[in-house]
Design a protein around this motif. Structure first.
Motif, short mmCIF file in Angstrom:
data_model
loop_
_atom_site.label_atom_id
_atom_site.label_comp_id
_atom_site.label_asym_id
_atom_site.label_seq_id
_atom_site.Cartn_x
_atom_site.Cartn_y
_atom_site.Cartn_z
N ARG A 1 0.83 -1.21 0.00
CA ARG A 1 0.00 0.00 0.00
C ARG A 1 0.86 1.26 0.00
O ARG A 1 0.44 2.30 -0.52
CB ARG A 1 -0.93 0.01 1.22
CG ARG A 1 -2.21 -0.79 1.02
CD ARG A 1 -3.25 -0.45 2.06
NE ARG A 1 -2.84 -0.83 3.40
CZ ARG A 1 -3.07 -2.02 3.95
NH1 ARG A 1 -3.73 -2.95 3.26
NH2 ARG A 1 -2.66 -2.29 5.17
N ASP A 2 2.04 1.17 0.59
CA ASP A 2 2.93 2.33 0.66
C ASP A 2 4.01 2.29 -0.41
O ASP A 2 4.96 3.09 -0.38
CB ASP A 2 3.59 2.39 2.04
CG ASP A 2 2.57 2.59 3.15
OD1 ASP A 2 1.55 3.25 2.90
OD2 ASP A 2 2.79 2.06 4.26
N ALA A 3 3.92 1.35 -1.36
CA ALA A 3 4.95 1.20 -2.37
C ALA A 3 4.81 2.24 -3.46
O ALA A 3 3.76 2.86 -3.63
CB ALA A 3 4.89 -0.21 -2.97
N SER A 4 5.86 2.39 -4.26
CA SER A 4 5.82 3.29 -5.41
C SER A 4 4.97 2.67 -6.51
O SER A 4 4.53 1.52 -6.42
CB SER A 4 7.25 3.54 -5.91
OG SER A 4 7.75 2.37 -6.56
N ASP A 5 4.78 3.42 -7.58
CA ASP A 5 4.00 2.92 -8.71
C ASP A 5 4.81 1.99 -9.60
O ASP A 5 4.25 1.39 -10.52
CB ASP A 5 3.49 4.10 -9.55
CG ASP A 5 2.43 4.91 -8.82
OD1 ASP A 5 1.73 4.33 -7.95
OD2 ASP A 5 2.30 6.11 -9.10
#
Length: 232
Positions: free
Chosen positions: A80-84
């Protein structure tokens, strides 16, 4: 959520049984799990526990489902907090699985280690939680493929009709638009990731073989991504 006092009390008791089961799993191992021992730590007679959990195998199933969901929740929270960038997310997923496994070696061992003699996990209860990380991987593979980040093999991959049907079922189940070569590589990625984690958790390397296992794991991830077709 339970809506009646009796349902809430039952839910609390079930949570306590699973919690105590996790503690016994960590201290004694899966093969030594005992409902009598759980009842003792719960502070009730053993016959009372059987109203909630009918057998050791049922307790093992509860712990298996609990473990898969704990791992799945941890991976979902990290993503959920990862980059695209799906490649960055694949690296993050791999690191998250390893960190959870090293922090929960007994639970990881129940899920991915030596089978417990006489126990067979019921598919109806364990397949959905057990495939949560696999589903997350497949979604990232699809995103990477759609973003043209993965290079197909120079030589065409040919599979037999039965295996092609298996790949087709995977595409249908996960609603993926992936070619056969990438499905084959995705399976290799999954097996390679958990193989690398297992080698670390179960100390297959030996104590002094590698000076920095964190760095070694990053090299594993590099190799798996290369195999997948990423050459960024």
């Amino acid at each position: 959520m339970p809506t009646t006092p009796r349902a809430r009390a039952r839910a609390r008791t079930m949570n306590d049984i699973v919690r105590i089961g996790r503690e016994h799993l960590a201290s004694n191992g899966a093969s030594a799990l005992s409902l009598r021992a759980v009842a003792r730590d719960l502070g009730v007679v053993s016959s009372a526990v059987y109203r909630y959990v009918r057998s050791r195998d049922e307790l093992l199933t509860l712990l298996v489902v609990d473990g898969y969901n704990a791992l799945g929740d941890t991976v979902d929270a990290a993503l959920r907090d990862a980059s695209d960038d799906p490649i960055d997310s694949l690296r993050l997923l791999g690191r998250t699985v390893r960190h959870w496994a090293l922090a929960e070696p007994a639970h990881y061992g129940l899920l991915f280690g030596t089978p417990v003699p006489g126990y067979s996990a019921p598919a109806a209860e364990t397949t959905a939680p057990g495939t949560r990380v696999i589903v997350a991987l497949q979604k990232l593979f699809a995103r990477a493929y759609q973003a043209d980040l993965l290079i197909p093999p120079a030589r065409e991959v040919r599979v037999t009709a039965p295996l092609a049907q298996s790949f087709a079922r995977i595409r249908d189940e996960f609603q993926l638009d992936l070619p056969d070569w990438l499905i084959a590589r995705s399976v290799t990625f999954w097996v390679g990731l958990f193989g690398a984690v297992s080698a670390d958790v179960f100390d297959m390397y030996g104590v002094d073989t590698f000076a920095d296992r964190n760095e070694l794991f990053e090299l594993h991830l590099d190799a798996l991504l290369d195999m997948l077709g990423y050459h960024g």
